[in-house]
Design a protein around this motif. Structure first.
Motif: not given
Length: 925
Positions: A462, A771, A800-802, A867, A870, A873
């Motif tokens: 991520s 994400g 998990s991502g942006t 961001c 990870m 998630r």
């Protein structure tokens, strides 16, 4: 001069920006960019996947890959390709062709997994050990035993042979009985009197096999001490590669992790040829741990012989073979039982390794004790073995396997990686390989294929959208550190014979993972640490390197292309070969300065001891010391000077060797020299901000500050050989000091005044861009806060991502020279977009960025694309019993090598937190 607008994203795939003509930065080559170890799991690769992976790595700012095949994922067996098979070579050729079109490089391991070995290694060429069996016999008694190997695992091997049989009485008188043993193992000898102990030495096999092998790479590990084994092993590559190198820049060999390999079939003959005597009468001393002089001497000779065998029969042959393919070679010497300096120096690219994480004093740098290795911490002096070998012998590139087990899986941020890679740079290394990146087929869902000991430098991470921040920083820094040559002024001798004379054990492996046993307790290490902290720059040197050095114009020149040094330091030691002392005195005779911490007490080894000891004393007696008082004696010796003092600092002061005083502030540095000037790489790993004039040993006529994070540069203020530096905790800079003056370069922007900050603790809109496992709902925030605060929305806990934070700012006027956007807390990195224009990525401490050129009077829109890790998630997947660990062999472990399970993890904070402020800045005029 601000060039962010020219290179907003840092590194492009093919070209690194378009700088103005007066730009002082060296060209960013593919070698200057970071490379990554590229795991091919099961060799389950195809052209489409390779094309996509290489293009993605290139766009992220990588300069090259290092292919290392390993075990595969379950369920993909029908896609496995055998290592070095025609199909595998076809994939390799596609890889190098595609990489060439992208202007990135390709290295590959000469084997799969580690250590080196494979199916071509038959039992004759396999790693070898000595097996000792002990018997007793007395006069008047019949000896009915057969002297044959008892080990059931070994006895049926055709390679087993009896090497040495020696008997000892109570007076330690020895009788060699090797030729008294019949073919069936019967002893054809009877003692005249007394009780005797018989030592029988057999040539056995370790039976160790390649660890983490890929399909087609399984087999025994190699006997590194046998020239035939090395040549036989490489014949397989000759057959696969034929007359081509397939576009491979460098062939790589991983660290020596061959366990219990302490012998080779021809060892007895090699020992006699190299040490000058038959070891058979002394075998008892080799296999015992008796605390006596002869045990230490015999073991020293034994270990020196192992060193020469691995150097000449493996390392040099490996180098010559790579050259026959018009390629280079890369080797990790650590872990081997040889002189690391000579082994590193015998290859084109010496490579060290960092394992674990370092404690830094940088405020706000996240370091959870539960997420780091308990025992392994990178040691800068361990790293210096590789850089010293390269600097002394004139090799341009020194590489490093970087970030292995930096933190627990899925919890490493780019801000944590920065000071760790800076410590690698400070050791003199200039060519880092991330550990690492795993090839993943397109149809494998998140998190893709992963290697169990790596920071995940993969697109599935991520944090991947902001990796360019770290990569561009590394590329700019390495562009400088790969320029010119090292500028260390001191050499310090590694007294390896003090290590080799240890009466305990047999072979000594100089590993990364046990420096607290073999390196840290030594006087050399203590001197390295103390002198470096005081501001001296040092390299280590071996006996062999001293013998190849010359002195001229009061400088020690270590090799044709190597560096030159002002002083050679011989730290406190017991053993020094008379040949080494002879070479040291020859250097002094021709003008070198030498400091001895003590008088050498003895010569090492067990050959002609009295003769060699007398020669050592005779050579030492040639030095006519004069007592200067205060623990220092000095002597003129030919054109040079020799100092005797237990206090190295006093010796250096006597020789008028000036230290870099900048370290008194806590700053760290490494220095490079080039035609017409010097570079300084300066790092602030202290807890405080630095804003002052820093004295330098060399300023030149002009000094230019270069910011490796964003590429900015400008002429510094110099006052009385001091350069003005503003460095916040966690920051670094490069200085280019030259004898020429370039008037086209603008002055560096020093901050003289800061107005009251504009607080952005106001309403923000939070949306989610990309994400998973699903995008949380958008919301309006009263103040910026982490999205993980909203526990009522389960999606925020597992995401998990942006996440994108957006607000507006009304700027009543725009009078300041610059505006600094500063984040109090950031989990973990952010792209800043102002009025639709990308201002850059905030990824390291301090979490701040200049955005003045993008602001306007009146209403401004500010977007912060954050961001996160990870971890959340993965936590969700383990709680939901979603299968993602599915590998052969080691099926994923945590940082303590236990079964990995994230289901009990706490939710990791994600997004913005604390104060967000805009500081108006005013520069000096």
């Amino acid at each position: 001069m601000n060039i962010q607008s020219i290179i907003k994203a840092g590194i492009m795939c093919f070209v690194f920006g378009n700088f103005p003509a007066q730009n002082p930065w060296p060209k960013i080559t593919e070698t200057a960019k970071p490379w990554t170890r590229w795991w091919w799991m099961g060799n389950a690769v195809n052209e489409k996947g390779l094309d996509k992976a290489l293009t993605t790595l290139c766009k992220a700012g990588f300069g090259g890959v290092e292919i290392v095949p390993i075990y595969g994922a379950k369920g993909f067996e029908n896609q496995y390709i055998n290592y070095l098979s025609p199909e595998w070579m076809k994939m390799l050729q596609f890889t190098t062709g595609k990489a060439k079109s992208l202007n990135i490089g390709v290295d590959m391991a000469v084997g799969t997994g580690w250590p080196i070995g494979g199916p071509q290694v038959d039992k004759e060429d396999a790693a070898t050990k000595m097996i000792v069996q002990i018997y007793t016999i007395s006069s008047g008694e019949k000896f009915s035993e057969k002297i044959i190997l008892k080990d059931e695992k070994q006895k049926n091997l055709k390679t087993i042979k009896l090497d040495i049989v020696t008997a000892y009485n109570k007076k330690n008188e020895a009788v060699v009985l090797t030729d008294k043993i019949t073919n069936d193992g019967s002893l054809n000898w009877k003692p005249d009197s007394g009780k005797w102990t018989i030592y029988a030495v057999f040539t056995g096999k370790t039976l160790q096999k390649v660890k983490r092998a890929a399909p087609g790479g399984e087999g025994y590990t190699l006997d590194h001490f046998s020239p035939d084994a090395t040549k036989d092993y490489l014949k397989t590559f000759d057959k696969a590669f034929r007359n081509s190198n397939y576009g491979i820049r460098s062939f790589f060999n991983d660290s020596y992790e061959v366990y219990n390999a302490d012998w080779t079939p021809d060892f007895k003959n090699e020992f006699k040829k190299r040490r000058g005597y038959d070891m058979s009468p002394y075998i008892k001393y080799l296999v015992s741990n008796e605390e006596n002089e002869i045990t230490g001497r015999v073991k020293s000779d034994y270990r020196e012989t192992l060193n020469e065998l691995i150097l000449n029969n493996f390392t040099k042959d490996f180098t010559n073979w790579a050259h026959s393919k018009n390629s280079k070679n890369t080797n990790q010497a650590h872990g081997s039982p040889g002189n690391l300096l000579d082994l590193y120096a015998a290859v084109d690219i010496p490579e060290s390794e960092t394992f674990g994480s370092t404690v830094f004093d940088i405020p706000g740098l996240r370091r959870d004790s539960a997420d780091v290795q308990k025992s392994d911490k990178p040691d800068i002096n361990m790293l210096k073995f590789a850089s010293s070998a390269a600097n002394v012998t004139g090799k341009q590139l020194i590489s490093n396997e970087t970030f292995t087990w930096l933190t627990e899986h899925f919890k490493t941020s780019w801000s944590q990686a920065k000071p760790e890679v800076e410590q690698v740079f400070l050791s003199g290394i200039n060519h880092v390989f991330y550990h690492g990146t795993t090839y993943t087929p397109a149809d494998v869902p998140f998190p893709g294929w992963l290697f169990y000991a790596s920071v995940n430098f993969v697109p599935e991470n991520s944090l991947w959208p902001h990796l360019m921040g770290l990569n561009s920083y590394v590329a700019r820094t390495q562009s400088v550190l790969q320029s010119g040559k090292s500028d260390n002024e001191l050499l310090i001798y590694w007294p390896i014979y003090d290590q080799w004379a240890n009466p305990n054990g047999k072979d000594i492996a100089f590993k990364v993972h046990n420096v607290e046993k073999w390196l840290q307790p030594t006087p050399m290490y203590k001197n390295l640490t103390k002198l470096s902290k005081m501001g001296y720059a040092l390299d280590m040197i071996s006996d062999k390197m001293i013998g190849e050095s010359k002195s001229e114009n009061q400088k020690i020149h270590t090799a044709k292309e190597g560096s030159s040094y002002r002083v050679l330091i011989i730290p406190e030691l017991t053993y020094l070969p008379e040949t080494t002392l002879h070479h040291i005195l020859k250097l002094a005779q021709n003008g070198a300065s030498v400091i001895f911490q003590n008088e050498p007490k003895d010569i090492p080894g067990n050959f002609e001891v009295e003769k060699r000891r007398a020669e050592l004393k005779s050579l030492w007696a040639q030095i006519k010391f004069q007592d200067q008082g205060e623990n220092i004696k000095t002597a003129s010796f030919g054109k040079g000077k020799i100092v005797l003092s237990s206090d190295i600092e006093k010796g250096l002061e006597y020789l008028k060797i000036q230290k870099e005083q900048l370290t008194e502030t806590g700053l760290k540095f490494v220095r490079r020299q080039f035609d017409g000037g010097k570079y300084y790489f300066i790092v602030n790993h202290t807890a405080k901000d630095i804003n002052q004039f820093i004295p330098l040993n060399y300023t030149g006529k002009q000094a230019v500050i270069m910011n490796p994070e964003n590429g900015d540069f400008g002429v510094t203020e110099i006052d009385n050989n001091s350069v003005r530096i503003q460095l916040k905790s966690g920051q670094s800079l490069l200085l280019k000091n030259t004898e020429t003056v370039d008037h086209s370069i603008a002055k560096w922007n020093y901050i003289e005044k800061t107005d009251s900050p504009i607080s952005l603790n106001q309403a923000w809109q939070l949306t989610f861009k990309e994400g998973g496992p699903e995008l949380p709902k958008s919301r309006i925030l009263k103040n910026p806060e982490p999205w993980t605060n909203f526990s009522e929305d389960s999606a925020t806990q597992s995401f998990s991502g942006t996440g994108v934070y957006t607000t507006t700012l009304v700027l009543k006027n725009k009078k300041a020279d610059e505006y600094l956007l500063k984040f109090d807390k950031l989990y973990e990195s952010a792209k800043v977009i102002v009025n639709g224009q990308e201002a850059g990525v905030v990824w390291s401490i301090p979490f701040e960025i200049n955005i003045g050129e993008y602001l306007k009077k009146g209403k401004n829109t500010i977007q912060i694309e954050v961001c996160n890790l990870m971890a959340n998630r993965i936590r969700y997947m383990d709680q939901s019993k979603i299968q993602w660990r599915n590998y052969h062999e080691i099926n994923f472990v945590n940082i303590n090598y236990k079964a990995f399970d994230a289901s009990e993890w706490k939710v990791q904070p994600s997004g913005l937190d604390g104060q967000i402020q805009l500081f108006p800045l005013y520069f000096s005029k």
